[in-house]
Design a protein around this motif. Structure first.
Motif, PDB file in Angstrom:
ATOM      1  N   GLN A 154       0.671  -1.038  -0.125  1.00 30.99           N
ATOM      2  CA  GLN A 154      -0.160  -0.148   0.109  1.00 30.99           C
ATOM      3  C   GLN A 154       0.837   1.259   0.048  1.00 30.99           C
ATOM      4  OE1 GLN A 154      -2.634  -0.569   3.353  1.00 30.99           O
ATOM      5  NE2 GLN A 154      -3.962  -2.028   2.150  1.00 30.99           N
ATOM      6  N   LEU A 155       1.765   1.251  -0.905  1.00 29.33           N
ATOM      7  CA  LEU A 155       2.930   2.486  -0.809  1.00 29.33           C
ATOM      8  C   LEU A 155       2.512   3.481  -2.006  1.00 29.33           C
ATOM      9  CD1 LEU A 155       6.246   0.161  -0.489  1.00 29.33           C
ATOM     10  CD2 LEU A 155       4.505   0.797   1.027  1.00 29.33           C
ATOM     11  N   ASN A 156       1.162   3.903  -1.700  1.00 18.02           N
ATOM     12  CA  ASN A 156       0.759   4.750  -2.609  1.00 18.02           C
ATOM     13  C   ASN A 156       0.674   6.374  -1.977  1.00 18.02           C
ATOM     14  OD1 ASN A 156      -0.905   6.448  -4.318  1.00 18.02           O
ATOM     15  ND2 ASN A 156      -2.826   5.338  -3.902  1.00 18.02           N
ATOM     16  N   SER A 157       1.777   6.952  -2.411  1.00 14.53           N
ATOM     17  CA  SER A 157       2.166   8.376  -2.026  1.00 14.53           C
ATOM     18  C   SER A 157       1.111   9.299  -2.642  1.00 14.53           C
ATOM     19  CB  SER A 157       3.583   8.731  -2.393  1.00 14.53           C
ATOM     20  OG  SER A 157       3.590   8.785  -4.079  1.00 14.53           O
ATOM     21  N   ASN A 158       0.170   9.145  -3.575  1.00 18.21           N
ATOM     22  CA  ASN A 158      -0.843  10.042  -3.930  1.00 18.21           C
ATOM     23  C   ASN A 158      -2.082   9.710  -3.106  1.00 18.21           C
ATOM     24  OD1 ASN A 158       0.704  11.290  -5.682  1.00 18.21           O
ATOM     25  ND2 ASN A 158       0.553   9.619  -7.221  1.00 18.21           N
ATOM     26  N   HIS A 159      -2.043   8.888  -2.271  1.00 14.92           N
ATOM     27  CA  HIS A 159      -3.207   8.675  -1.272  1.00 14.92           C
ATOM     28  C   HIS A 159      -3.752  10.037  -0.646  1.00 14.92           C
ATOM     29  CE1 HIS A 159      -6.418   6.737   1.454  1.00 14.92           C
ATOM     30  NE2 HIS A 159      -6.248   5.627   0.693  1.00 14.92           N
ATOM     31  N   THR A 160      -4.911  10.152  -0.500  1.00 12.82           N
ATOM     32  CA  THR A 160      -5.370  11.427   0.199  1.00 12.82           C
ATOM     33  C   THR A 160      -4.748  11.303   1.731  1.00 12.82           C
ATOM     34  OG1 THR A 160      -7.631  10.196   0.510  1.00 12.82           O
ATOM     35  CG2 THR A 160      -7.492  11.711  -1.176  1.00 12.82           C
ATOM     36  N   TRP A 161      -4.828  10.253   2.243  1.00 14.97           N
ATOM     37  CA  TRP A 161      -4.021  10.203   3.637  1.00 14.97           C
ATOM     38  C   TRP A 161      -2.919  11.261   3.795  1.00 14.97           C
ATOM     39  CZ3 TRP A 161      -3.229   4.644   5.831  1.00 14.97           C
ATOM     40  CH2 TRP A 161      -4.589   4.084   6.307  1.00 14.97           C
ATOM     41  N   PHE A 162      -2.115  11.386   2.708  1.00 14.91           N
ATOM     42  CA  PHE A 162      -0.744  12.041   2.931  1.00 14.91           C
ATOM     43  C   PHE A 162      -0.982  13.562   2.199  1.00 14.91           C
ATOM     44  CE2 PHE A 162       0.191   7.333   1.754  1.00 14.91           C
ATOM     45  CZ  PHE A 162       0.379   7.205   3.252  1.00 14.91           C
ATOM     46  N   GLU A 163      -2.105  13.896   2.154  1.00 19.88           N
ATOM     47  CA  GLU A 163      -2.264  15.247   1.597  1.00 19.88           C
ATOM     48  C   GLU A 163      -1.859  16.437   2.428  1.00 19.88           C
ATOM     49  OE1 GLU A 163      -6.260  15.775  -0.061  1.00 19.88           O
ATOM     50  OE2 GLU A 163      -5.784  14.574  -2.111  1.00 19.88           O
ATOM     51  N   THR A 164      -2.131  16.275   3.768  1.00 17.10           N
ATOM     52  CA  THR A 164      -1.927  17.110   4.685  1.00 17.10           C
ATOM     53  C   THR A 164      -1.242  16.531   5.875  1.00 17.10           C
ATOM     54  OG1 THR A 164      -3.785  16.608   5.917  1.00 17.10           O
ATOM     55  CG2 THR A 164      -3.944  18.559   4.313  1.00 17.10           C
ATOM     56  N   VAL A 165      -0.356  17.087   6.453  1.00 20.18           N
ATOM     57  CA  VAL A 165       0.482  16.449   7.841  1.00 20.18           C
ATOM     58  C   VAL A 165      -0.593  16.724   8.978  1.00 20.18           C
ATOM     59  CG1 VAL A 165       2.296  16.662   9.271  1.00 20.18           C
ATOM     60  CG2 VAL A 165       2.653  17.041   6.770  1.00 20.18           C
TER      61      VAL A 165
END
Length: 521
Positions: free
Chosen positions: A22-33
């Motif tokens: 699940q190494l999806n750097s474009n996932h919405t999880w990572f949009e904000t810190v």
């Protein structure tokens, strides 16, 4: 007097699990810190040990996971990462999460839908056992949902991939002119079955020189059982998104112009040919299928004079057709699919499947290549190793375990439907419309293996007769009750019935001899 506002503190503390695929750097999880969110990743023995994996597969996963975790940290996300040899690693998702959630005083647990049924059930069960709320997210990777294929074929007796593929093209407006295919023709598979000419030298494959010696050393020290070989200081597979994008660019510029034409071709000493080798990166989500498809289409639009349409369509079909179709079948038919054995085959794989030490040139090359690179292309898997395993009456569990372990891109959701379904016909025709077996004639037609083989491709019986020839007819004879009415192979039974009784007997005796001495072939 104005009332003073009380300062509120957000006491919500969220733990988010990221699995190794699940190494999806474009996932919405990572949009904000978010300061109150911590990402948890772990290397555990339950994942390294449920099958005997190729060492490049284990290393590839761990290297990509570690790079991904470090990238999250660089981008100021909170990360907990447990390496395989960490002193506090309890070696399973559940046991580690229980400790981490408790020690970290987390108030919420979140994870993305696993692609594997086994892991899906493990995390579902874990979520029922903890006292804090759980939320499940989509991986935001596939063109389809888990249940989309089942809904599409609801009420149908057959699950034709071509129908599903066309629906995907329409739904996502890929290679379409309104409601019609761009060229007026949906499928160019008939143009994509050429043998590689003897004097043709394919483009040298792009490989990487990743130093993964620390991971290899850890695997050896932890006594993690693996197969295959690895160059620890020159690991050739992409381990991050940047390298994956390089490989994609290389494919569309250097390989796509001849991909379709030679996608089924096989030849000794050429392990990559014109294939993209992006399946590992896609399957662990370093890149999305949408990105891959649209990058290929963009290149074709820029260079239609050098990239013929059949090259592109064959590639697109593999991704939005076959890949999505196999995932849909998986979620529609699991867990029952895991135990299907239509022919009731019971034999073990020949010993040389683990070494490549056989006199059959096609199998020797395909297996040794797989052990060396953790890779073989789809026709080597289907029509060489898979076809032989089926002709030999191998139990589907044996075949599943081998394919799942030996290939770097093999994950359960895509492996089992291709192996137990397409390759072994153990599902009785859910995926494939016929068993994919062949005699030496097909192998010779599509490869350059036969010319230098110990066995004689033209001989059906006698000394040095190619084992594929007699095993092929033995297979059809043995399973006539289940296959004779199959319209796609009825012609073969007419040929079999026209043979002289003594010729049929000789073929069956030859096959019996080979099956009894299978480890010496």
């Amino acid at each position: 007097m104005q009332k003073r506002k009380e300062m509120t503190v957000n006491k919500t503390k969220i733990a988010r699990l990221i699995l190794g695929d699940q190494l999806n750097s474009n996932h919405t999880w990572f949009e904000t810190v978010q300061e109150n969110v911590t990402y948890i990743m772990m290397e555990v023995r339950t994942e390294t040990d449920y099958a005997i994996h190729h060492i490049q597969k284990v290393v590839g996963f761990f290297a990509a996971m570690r790079f991904f975790a470090e990238t999250l940290r660089i981008n100021n996300h909170n990360v907990i990462y447990l390496e395989l040899n960490h002193k506090d690693n309890k070696q399973s998702f559940g046991a580690n999460l229980e400790v981490l959630l408790s020690n970290g005083n987390f108030t919420h647990f979140e994870y993305q839908q696993p692609d594997e049924y086994r892991l899906d059930k493990i995390l579902e069960t874990f979520a029922t056992q903890i006292t804090i709320p759980t939320k499940v997210y989509d991986t935001e990777h596939f063109f389809t949902t888990r249940n989309e294929l089942g809904t599409f074929f609801e009420g149908k007796k057959m699950y034709l991939m071509e129908s599903f593929y066309r629906a995907m093209r329409k739904k996502h407006d890929i290679l379409m002119d309104g409601t019609n295919p761009t060229t007026g023709q949906w499928n160019y598979d008939a143009d994509n079955r050429k043998k590689l000419p003897k004097d043709h030298k394919p483009t040298a494959p792009m490989v990487f020189n990743n130093d993964v010696s620390d991971i290899v050393e850890m695997i050896f020290k932890t006594d993690c059982k693996t197969i295959g070989t690895i160059e620890a200081k020159q690991f050739l597979w992409p381990i991050n998104r940047e390298q994956t994008l390089e490989l994609l660019d290389f494919f569309v510029t250097e390989c796509l112009p001849l991909f379709g034409t030679y996608q089924d071709a096989m030849t000794p000493n050429e392990w990559s040919l014109y294939h993209s080798r992006l399946s590992f990166s896609m399957n662990i989500k370093m890149i999305s299928p949408s990105e891959v498809v649209h990058r290929a289409i963009k290149e074709w639009e820029k260079h239609p004079e050098t990239i013929e349409y059949n090259q592109l369509e064959g590639f697109v079909r593999q991704i939005i057709g076959w890949r999505e179709y196999m995932r849909g079948i998986y979620w529609l038919k699991m867990p029952e699919y895991n135990s299907l054995n239509y022919f009731n085959h019971q034999e073990k794989l020949p010993d040389w499947f683990w070494t490549g030490n056989t006199k059959m040139n096609c199998l020797k090359d395909s297996i040794k290549q797989s052990l060396h690179y953790a890779y073989a292309h789809h026709i080597q898997r289907l029509m060489i190793t898979g076809s032989f395993a089926l002709l030999a009456g191998t139990h589907p569990d044996e075949v599943d375990a081998w394919y799942l372990g030996i290939y770097i891109d093999a994950l359960d959701w895509v492996e089992i439907t291709n192996t137990r379904g397409m390759s072994q016909f153990a599902d009785g025709g859910i995926v494939g419309t016929k068993p994919y077996v062949s005699s030496a004639s097909y192998i010779d037609k599509m490869s350059n293996y036969c010319g230098s083989c110990y066995y004689n491709k033209a001989k059906k019986v006698g000394d040095k007769a190619c084992p594929f020839n007699s095993l092929y007819w033995n297979f059809y004879d043995k399973h006539e009750d289940k296959l004779a009415k199959n319209p796609r192979i009825g012609m073969m039974y007419k040929v079999w019935q026209r043979m002289k009784p003594e010729d049929k007997e000789a073929l069956l005796q030859q096959a019996d001899y080979y099956l009894k001495n299978i480890n010496n072939l």
